[in-house]
Structure formats: structure tokens, C-alpha cells
Write an enzyme that holds these catalytic residues in place. Structure first.
Site, PDB file in Angstrom:
ATOM      1  N   GLY A  18       3.104  -7.817 -29.941  1.00  0.00           N
ATOM      2  CA  GLY A  18       2.524  -7.107 -30.849  1.00  0.00           C
ATOM      3  C   GLY A  18       1.039  -6.511 -30.350  1.00  0.00           C
ATOM      4  CG  ASP A 134     -12.810 -15.218 -34.957  1.00  0.00           C
ATOM      5  OD1 ASP A 134     -12.421 -14.277 -34.577  1.00  0.00           O
ATOM      6  OD2 ASP A 134     -12.724 -15.136 -36.289  1.00  0.00           O
ATOM      7  CE  LYS A 136      -9.853 -13.266 -37.649  1.00  0.00           C
ATOM      8  NZ  LYS A 136     -11.049 -12.807 -37.185  1.00  0.00           N
ATOM      9  CG  ASN A 139      -8.039 -15.511 -33.866  1.00  0.00           C
ATOM     10  OD1 ASN A 139      -7.671 -14.499 -33.661  1.00  0.00           O
ATOM     11  ND2 ASN A 139      -9.488 -15.546 -34.142  1.00  0.00           N
ATOM     12  CG  ASP A 152      -8.906 -13.607 -30.157  1.00  0.00           C
ATOM     13  OD1 ASP A 152      -8.732 -12.759 -31.049  1.00  0.00           O
ATOM     14  OD2 ASP A 152      -9.719 -13.515 -29.217  1.00  0.00           O
ATOM     15  CB  THR A 169     -12.146 -11.335 -43.286  1.00  0.00           C
ATOM     16  OG1 THR A 169     -12.431 -12.005 -44.624  1.00  0.00           O
ATOM     17  CG2 THR A 169     -11.461 -12.288 -42.358  1.00  0.00           C
TER      18      THR A 169
HETATM   19  C1  LIG Z   1       6.531 -10.135 -34.332  1.00  0.00           C
HETATM   20  O1  LIG Z   1       7.093 -11.630 -34.262  1.00  0.00           O
HETATM   21  C2  LIG Z   1       6.726 -11.925 -33.077  1.00  0.00           C
HETATM   22  C3  LIG Z   1       7.077 -13.455 -33.141  1.00  0.00           C
HETATM   23  C4  LIG Z   1       6.708 -14.301 -31.892  1.00  0.00           C
HETATM   24  C5  LIG Z   1       5.451 -13.765 -31.016  1.00  0.00           C
HETATM   25  C6  LIG Z   1       4.948 -14.623 -30.194  1.00  0.00           C
HETATM   26  N1  LIG Z   1       4.171 -14.507 -29.745  1.00  0.00           N
HETATM   27  N2  LIG Z   1       3.403 -15.224 -28.553  1.00  0.00           N
HETATM   28  C7  LIG Z   1       2.367 -15.219 -27.992  1.00  0.00           C
HETATM   29  N3  LIG Z   1       2.234 -16.122 -26.931  1.00  0.00           N
HETATM   30  N4  LIG Z   1       1.038 -15.737 -26.280  1.00  0.00           N
HETATM   31  C8  LIG Z   1       0.361 -14.650 -26.950  1.00  0.00           C
HETATM   32  C9  LIG Z   1      -0.997 -14.284 -26.306  1.00  0.00           C
HETATM   33  C10 LIG Z   1       1.202 -14.402 -27.700  1.00  0.00           C
HETATM   34  C11 LIG Z   1       0.612 -13.084 -28.878  1.00  0.00           C
HETATM   35  O2  LIG Z   1      -0.397 -12.572 -28.516  1.00  0.00           O
HETATM   36  N5  LIG Z   1       1.703 -12.968 -30.015  1.00  0.00           N
HETATM   37  C12 LIG Z   1       1.268 -11.969 -31.045  1.00  0.00           C
HETATM   38  C13 LIG Z   1       0.360 -11.091 -30.763  1.00  0.00           C
HETATM   39  C14 LIG Z   1       0.175 -10.078 -31.698  1.00  0.00           C
HETATM   40  C15 LIG Z   1       0.699 -10.097 -32.818  1.00  0.00           C
HETATM   41  C16 LIG Z   1       1.587 -11.150 -33.059  1.00  0.00           C
HETATM   42  N6  LIG Z   1       2.282 -11.272 -34.180  1.00  0.00           N
HETATM   43  C17 LIG Z   1       3.119 -12.402 -34.844  1.00  0.00           C
HETATM   44  C18 LIG Z   1       3.764 -12.161 -36.118  1.00  0.00           C
HETATM   45  O3  LIG Z   1       3.160 -13.379 -34.064  1.00  0.00           O
HETATM   46  C19 LIG Z   1       2.095 -12.222 -32.096  1.00  0.00           C
HETATM   47  C20 LIG Z   1       5.157 -12.650 -31.425  1.00  0.00           C
HETATM   48  C21 LIG Z   1       5.546 -11.641 -32.427  1.00  0.00           C
END
Ligand SMILES: COc1ccc(/C=N/Nc2[nH]nc(C)c2C(=O)Nc2cccc(NC(C)=O)c2)cc1
Length: 274
Positions: A18, A134, A136, A139, A152, A169
Site C-alpha cells: 500500500g 494518533d 486511529k 494506524n 505508525d 481528520t
Molecule cells: C490491500 O490489501 C492489503 C492486505 C494486507 C496488507 C498487509 N499489510 N501489512 C503490513 N505489515 N506491516 C506494515 C507496515 C504493513 C502495512 O503498512 N500495510 C499497509 C500499508 C498501506 C496500506 C495498507 N492497506 C490495507 C488495506 O491494509 C496496508 C496490506 C494490503
């Protein structure tokens, strides 16, 4: 032994997870150990542009020093000419936010389990003199077992209430923060009340059309409980004891853990550390 100096060569980069405000997050694997991590890439020019060096440094110092099952680990960092790389714990479930949007609102058991995890993580942070400020849904991440991880720490402080520019927000901010007054640990207690309400009703309690209206509703503590979805009296009692304007009168983290709604609904396997 000296701290290992990491570099990009140590990692195999996987899919993008992401994008945040200052860069992207990638799934990655440490080449030797095959250990899976999340690599957060931050562009230096973005940090320079917004003058966020001190905040990023603070986030890194704080998150490196924290060790708790409900706090996302920062294992280390490195940089090259244009970017800073944060080597973060990988939470397979992603943002709690996505689960909340998918289901609309959480069950009382799920909500109480998350609130208990957050309370224990915040009690740990506060004892290390860290106020997150923060908390939310964006995070909050979930690991492969559905265990909550606070991520975060960009806005957290080492318990010095410093002026800071507000972005995003207002929904989660306590009155004393919205008024930019000196604030203390109790801001996180207020936010637990906001989150508890949002977990159970699917929207934050003071949501409004404009920031100005949200501001007014926060300052007035204009709290009301919709008739649907059906929410227990104990849950409303906990929320009402956290969303209190006088920060000294908000329920303490210890008292949250002893609240009947938490005792009755929190699933201890997910909340108790280890
Ligand atoms: C879009 O579907 C998703 C499903 C699972 C993930 C897993 N993210 N896991 C993470 N582990 N350590 C960190 C740091 C992260 C992380 O930043 N994830 C992340 C970052 C930006 C957007 C999202 N979006 C979502 C929907 O989880 C996840 C990320 C995206």
C-alpha cells in the site's frame, strides 16, 4: 556485537502492500534468513519538503525501543541517496480499517478484544513515557492471528506536549488537542472511547459534514447512541466514561481492563501478551 548495517541488497522485494503519505510499503524477505518483513520506503525530498526529520527520527527511536505484542516492531532502518527504508514487522491481516469497512461494525466480543489489546499496548507505551496521540483505525494492523498491532508512531511524543501541525481528520482528537492546549497521556484514553464507539457503530461519534462542526461536537462532547445496531448498556457505559472533557476524569487504562464490558467480552487469548 555492532548493530548490523542493512542495505537494499539484503532484501528480496515483493508486492507493494500500500502507499502511505510519504512513500510506499512493500512485502520483503531478508535474503539470508528468509524472514518476511514490510519495507516502508520514504522519499527524503518529502521529508525535507515537510520538515519532518525530527518527527521521523522520533518515530524511529520510539518504535525501535518498544517491545510489546500489540505494537508493530521496527527492526531497523537504512538509507540511500533518495530514500529512507524502515524494516517493519509484517502484519498479514493489514489495516483493521478494511475489516471495519467490510463488516460495517464489529461484534461486542471483537470490539472488546481490540480495546483490551489497545489498552494494554497503551499502558506499556505510557510506562515508557510515550503518548501515541494518533491512534486511529488506519494506524491499526492485524497479524495472521487477528491480533491487533499499533503502527505508525509518526505523531507520538516522548511525553512532551509540543505544538504540532494537525493533518487529517479531527475525529479522533481529544478536546485539549483540538484546542492545542498542553495535553498528557489522557489523550490516548479519549481516543480509546472514540475507537470503541466506532468499532461498535461503524462511524466515529463526532463525525460531521465539516471539520468546524466536528470541532464543535468534540468541544461539546455531543455524544449520542443510535438505536441501531443494538449495543449493550455496559459498552455505552465504558464509552461514556472515556469521552469526558476533563482529562483527569477519564477512566484510567487499568480501570478499562477491569470494566465489566471488557471482563465479559474481551477474548483474552488475543489480548494477553503471549
Ligand atoms: C490491500 O490489501 C492489503 C492486505 C494486507 C496488507 C498487509 N499489510 N501489512 C503490513 N505489515 N506491516 C506494515 C507496515 C504493513 C502495512 O503498512 N500495510 C499497509 C500499508 C498501506 C496500506 C495498507 N492497506 C490495507 C488495506 O491494509 C496496508 C496490506 C494490503
Amino acid at each position: 556485537k555492532p548493530k548490523k548495517q542493512w542495505s537494499l541488497q539484503d532484501f528480496e522485494i515483493g508486492k507493494p502492500l500500500g502507499k502511505g503519505k510519504f512513500g510506499r510499503v512493500y512485502l520483503a524477505r531478508e535474503a539470508k534468513s528468509k524472514y518476511i518483513v514490510a519495507l516502508k520506503v520514504i522519499f527524503k525530498e518529502q521529508i525535507e519538503k515537510y520538515q519532518l526529520h525530527h518527527q521521523l527520527r522520533r518515530e524511529m527511536e520510539i518504535q525501535t525501543s518498544l517491545r510489546h505484542p500489540n505494537v508493530l516492531r521496527l527492526y531497523g532502518w537504512f538509507h540511500d541517496d533518495e530514500r529512507i527504508y524502515l524494516i517493519l514487522e509484517y502484519a498479514h491481516g493489514g489495516e483493521l480499517y478494511r475489516e471495519l469497512r467490510k463488516t460495517g461494525h464489529l461484534s461486542e466480543k471483537q470490539a472488546a478484544t481490540y480495546i483490551a489489546s489497545l489498552t494494554q499496548a497503551l499502558a506499556y507505551c505510557h510506562e515508557k513515557h510515550v503518548i501515541h496521540r494518533d491512534i486511529k483505525p488506519e494506524n491499526l494492523l492485524l497479524d495472521h492471528e487477528g491480533r491487533l498491532k499499533i503502527a505508525d508512531f509518526g505523531w507520538s511524543v516522548q511525553s512532551r506536549s509540543k505544538r504540532h501541525t494537525m493533518c487529517g481528520t479531527l475525529d479522533y482528537l481529544a478536546p485539549e488537542m483540538v484546542e492545542n492546549k498542553a495535553h498528557d497521556y489522557a489523550v490516548d484514553n479519549w481516543t480509546l472511547g472514540i475507537l470503541c464507539y466506532e468499532f461498535l457503530y461503524g462511524v466515529p461519534p463526532f463525525e460531521a459534514e465539516s471539520q468546524k462542526e466536528t470541532f464543535r461536537r468534540i468541544m461539546k462532547v455531543d455524544l449520542s447512541f443510535p438505536s441501531t445496531p443494538q449495543v449493550s448498556a455496559e459498552a455505552k457505559d465504558l464509552i461514556s466514561r472515556l469521552l469526558v472533557k476533563d482529562s483527569s476524569k477519564r477512566l484510567s487504562l487499568q480501570k478499562i481492563m477491569d470494566h465489566p464490558w471488557i471482563i465479559k467480552n474481551a477474548d483474552c487469548t488475543c489480548t494477553c501478551s503471549k
